[in-house]
Write a protein that holds these residues in place. Structure first.
Motif, PDB file in Angstrom:
ATOM      1  N   LEU A 104      74.345 -74.687   7.425  1.00 13.51           N
ATOM      2  CA  LEU A 104      73.006 -75.235   7.258  1.00 13.51           C
ATOM      3  C   LEU A 104      72.362 -75.657   8.589  1.00 13.51           C
ATOM      4  CD1 LEU A 104      73.708 -77.319   4.052  1.00 13.51           C
ATOM      5  CD2 LEU A 104      71.980 -75.524   4.241  1.00 13.51           C
ATOM      6  N   THR A 124      67.564 -82.977   2.679  1.00 17.83           N
ATOM      7  CA  THR A 124      67.773 -81.877   1.742  1.00 17.83           C
ATOM      8  C   THR A 124      69.064 -81.129   2.069  1.00 17.83           C
ATOM      9  OG1 THR A 124      65.411 -81.559   1.294  1.00 17.83           O
ATOM     10  CG2 THR A 124      66.850 -79.653   0.948  1.00 17.83           C
ATOM     11  N   LYS A 125      69.245 -80.789   3.329  1.00 15.90           N
ATOM     12  CA  LYS A 125      70.429 -80.025   3.742  1.00 15.90           C
ATOM     13  C   LYS A 125      71.719 -80.819   3.513  1.00 15.90           C
ATOM     14  CE  LYS A 125      68.092 -77.354   7.384  1.00 15.90           C
ATOM     15  NZ  LYS A 125      68.054 -77.099   8.848  1.00 15.90           N
ATOM     16  N   LEU A 128      72.546 -80.988  -0.264  1.00 16.78           N
ATOM     17  CA  LEU A 128      73.032 -79.691  -0.755  1.00 16.78           C
ATOM     18  C   LEU A 128      74.479 -79.454  -0.321  1.00 16.78           C
ATOM     19  CD1 LEU A 128      69.988 -77.281  -0.227  1.00 16.78           C
ATOM     20  CD2 LEU A 128      71.050 -77.893  -2.406  1.00 16.78           C
ATOM     21  N   THR A 145      62.433 -76.622  -1.683  1.00 17.12           N
ATOM     22  CA  THR A 145      61.646 -76.130  -0.547  1.00 17.12           C
ATOM     23  C   THR A 145      60.454 -77.007  -0.199  1.00 17.12           C
ATOM     24  OG1 THR A 145      60.328 -74.722  -2.015  1.00 17.12           O
ATOM     25  CG2 THR A 145      62.280 -73.737  -1.013  1.00 17.12           C
ATOM     26  N   LEU A 148      60.690 -78.475   3.200  1.00 15.97           N
ATOM     27  CA  LEU A 148      61.275 -77.610   4.219  1.00 15.97           C
ATOM     28  C   LEU A 148      60.192 -76.795   4.918  1.00 15.97           C
ATOM     29  CD1 LEU A 148      64.346 -76.165   2.248  1.00 15.97           C
ATOM     30  CD2 LEU A 148      64.337 -78.093   3.841  1.00 15.97           C
ATOM     31  N   ALA A 152      63.476 -73.847   8.252  1.00 15.47           N
ATOM     32  CA  ALA A 152      64.481 -74.468   7.381  1.00 15.47           C
ATOM     33  C   ALA A 152      64.616 -73.710   6.059  1.00 15.47           C
ATOM     34  CB  ALA A 152      64.120 -75.925   7.122  1.00 15.47           C
ATOM     35  N   ARG A 153      63.520 -73.150   5.565  1.00 17.18           N
ATOM     36  CA  ARG A 153      63.580 -72.384   4.309  1.00 17.18           C
ATOM     37  C   ARG A 153      64.462 -71.152   4.472  1.00 17.18           C
ATOM     38  NH1 ARG A 153      57.969 -72.795   0.836  1.00 17.18           N
ATOM     39  NH2 ARG A 153      57.590 -75.005   1.246  1.00 17.18           N
ATOM     40  N   VAL A 156      68.156 -72.465   4.521  1.00 19.70           N
ATOM     41  CA  VAL A 156      68.644 -72.892   3.202  1.00 19.70           C
ATOM     42  C   VAL A 156      68.748 -71.705   2.251  1.00 19.70           C
ATOM     43  CG1 VAL A 156      68.117 -74.320   1.180  1.00 19.70           C
ATOM     44  CG2 VAL A 156      67.818 -75.257   3.478  1.00 19.70           C
ATOM     45  N   SER A 157      67.805 -70.776   2.335  1.00 23.15           N
ATOM     46  CA  SER A 157      67.871 -69.589   1.483  1.00 23.15           C
ATOM     47  C   SER A 157      69.115 -68.752   1.795  1.00 23.15           C
ATOM     48  CB  SER A 157      66.609 -68.745   1.670  1.00 23.15           C
ATOM     49  OG  SER A 157      66.624 -67.610   0.837  1.00 23.15           O
ATOM     50  N   TYR A 159      71.839 -69.915   3.096  1.00 25.72           N
ATOM     51  CA  TYR A 159      72.963 -70.742   2.650  1.00 25.72           C
ATOM     52  C   TYR A 159      73.223 -70.530   1.158  1.00 25.72           C
ATOM     53  CZ  TYR A 159      75.602 -75.025   1.569  1.00 25.72           C
ATOM     54  OH  TYR A 159      76.540 -75.927   1.129  1.00 25.72           O
TER      55      TYR A 159
END
Length: 493
Positions: A104, A124-125, A128, A145, A148, A152-153, A156-157, A159
């Motif tokens: 992340l 958020t990260k 998660l 999202t 984010l 970052a999106r 995370v996507s 991830y």
């Protein structure tokens, strides 16, 4: 791998006459990565709460996995981040957490910082990562999202793409396409599952809707023809039947048996036509139930007297001695659709506040056209309370136009009677956008207008901006929306 089974589930909130869900049944595999989509207010978060056992319902939900909800509630955000992670998951090895942080792109120094000092994206990260550390967990990830930025999106996507076993509520098309392998859609009349990502789901939906619309038109024509044929046949049958009782025909005695047989034959034909008509009506009734209306929106901007509306030259914005952004330079001309891009904390909202007339400390040259009228949509919707009629009156906008726009954005008439504080996040954002579309302005400034807004409504807003070409400055982290709309992109680093 195990099966999560939902069987004949019906649910309505206490005091409500309308069911949110009715006889919903489906099965999913606990290894699937599901994107959960549907118009705002359809009950996506409500359904996640049913899986969590928070509400009573009729029917059965069976699962041998533990459902975990994101965003995880952190009652005390003053404690260290390490303590927050320990409250989420007690049993993990340090190397496992470091692996998740690496995926992340989170620095391990956040563990020793108070959780409330982390940015929304960092929070958020971290949450998660903590939730995916839990064994036998199936994550219910509700709109991650919204806090984010674009970078970052992507992180995370990617991830989530490496994981399995989750339901993801998101309205970001590119985000969904990258990390899910099934789509769970809340339609007007049911919930259905389809293999693939959002783009394949949308393509299949468009094909099915097109086929059903064509089939509906064909059946309407058939029913009309059958109605006319039935009337003609019935009239002929009646006419023939009447001739049975005439005493003479050209001096000869009538054969009543023959005439009765002919009449019965016509009546039989009439009944056959009626059966075909009823079958066509039944076929037609099964069509168009899940077709979503996406009526065209309109925007009418006032024309400004010069081509140049706003210009910034070497502008830096400060809060005390701290610079929010430095050496920013761009101009807004008539017809520009400018996307203000950059990571969270790069000063995008500060520039917007300066342009909208807030008293902000800055250096450099900032010029704003005289008597320039701006329509502003803010990130924040928490101030929305009361009913829509009073809000329209308070804002000085046409109530009929305001509500007509909301109807096009999938508001039901019942929604007009409710208090705005009870609206979903997406519905509140639609209220602000509808208000902005009602206002007479030279320039529209929208700060993250799509937060919480469903995909189909996003596409409506895209079409509005492309077809009407208004002058607009916006901040938005939905990459597809930015690529489709922006004529210029200004990157704040």
């Amino acid at each position: 791998m195990s099966i999560i089974s939902v069987s004949n589930v019906t649910f309505a909130y206490d005091g409500s006459c309308d069911n949110i869900f009715e006889n919903v049944s489906f099965q999913i595999d606990s290894d699937w990565k599901l994107g959960f989509i549907g118009r705002n207010g359809r009950g996506k978060t409500t359904f996640l709460n049913l899986l969590l056992g928070k509400y009573e319902y009729i029917g059965n939900i069976f699962a041998s996995v533990d459902f975990e909800y994101f965003p995880y509630d952190v009652p005390n955000k003053q404690i260290n981040t390490a303590d927050v992670i320990n409250s989420v998951c007690h049993d993990y090895a340090e190397w496992e957490l470091m692996r998740e942080f690496s995926l992340l792109e989170v620095s391990d120094d956040v563990l020793h910082r108070h959780f409330n000092t982390l940015s929304n994206g960092e929070q958020t990260k971290v949450l998660l990562a903590a939730l995916f550390l839990k064994e036998n967990g199936f994550l219910l990830i509700d709109e991650p999202t919204n806090h984010l930025d674009m970078v970052a999106r992507v992180i995370v996507s990617d991830y989530l793409k490496s994981k399995k076993g989750f339901i993801l509520v998101s309205h970001d098309r590119k985000f969904l396409d990258n990390c899910v392998d099934h789509i769970l859609s809340v339609n007007k009349t049911n919930i259905e599952i389809q293999r693939g990502n959002f783009s394949s789901w949308l393509l299949n939906k468009e094909r099915r809707d097109s086929h059903e619309t064509a089939e509906n038109e064909r059946l309407k024509k058939d029913i009309k023809k059958l109605n006319e044929a039935a009337k003609r046949t019935a009239a002929w049958s009646d006419l023939v039947e009447k001739t049975k009782y005439d005493t003479r025909n050209s001096g000869s005695r009538l054969d009543r048996g023959f005439i009765g047989h002919k009449s019965a034959k016509m009546m039989k034909r009439s009944k056959a036509i009626e059966a075909r008509r009823q079958s066509a009506i039944n076929d037609k009734s099964g069509l168009l139930k899940n077709i979503e209306s996406a009526d065209t929106l309109k925007i009418t901007q006032m024309r400004y007297h010069t081509n140049l509306l706003i210009s910034l030259e070497s502008v830096s914005v400060f809060y005390g001695e701290k610079a929010a952004c430095q050496n920013i330079g761009f101009s807004i001309e008539r017809g520009d659709r400018i996307a203000l891009c950059g990571k969270n904390g790069s000063g995008k909202s500060s520039i917007i506040k300066l342009i909208c007339g807030e008293n902000i400390q800055y250096t450099g040259v900032f010029r704003k056209g005289s008597r320039l009228v701006i329509s502003y949509v803010s990130q924040d919707t928490s101030f929305l309370t009361g009913n829509l009629s009073d809000y329209a009156l308070e804002c000085g906008i046409d109530e009929s136009l305001f509500k007509a726009i909301l109807r096009k954005l999938d508001f039901s008439r019942m929604q007009f009677e409710k208090d705005m504080r009870d609206f979903s996040g997406g519905q509140k954002k639609k209220v602000l956008i509808a208000k902005s579309l009602c206002e007479k302005a030279h320039l529209h400034v929208w700060d993250e207008p799509l937060n919480f807004i469903d995909v189909l409504s996003r596409m409506q807003i895209e079409n509005l901006l492309k077809e009407n070409a208004p002058t607009v400055l916006f901040v938005e982290h939905d990459r597809v929306f930015c690529d489709n709309i922006a004529t210029k992109k200004i990157l704040l680093s």
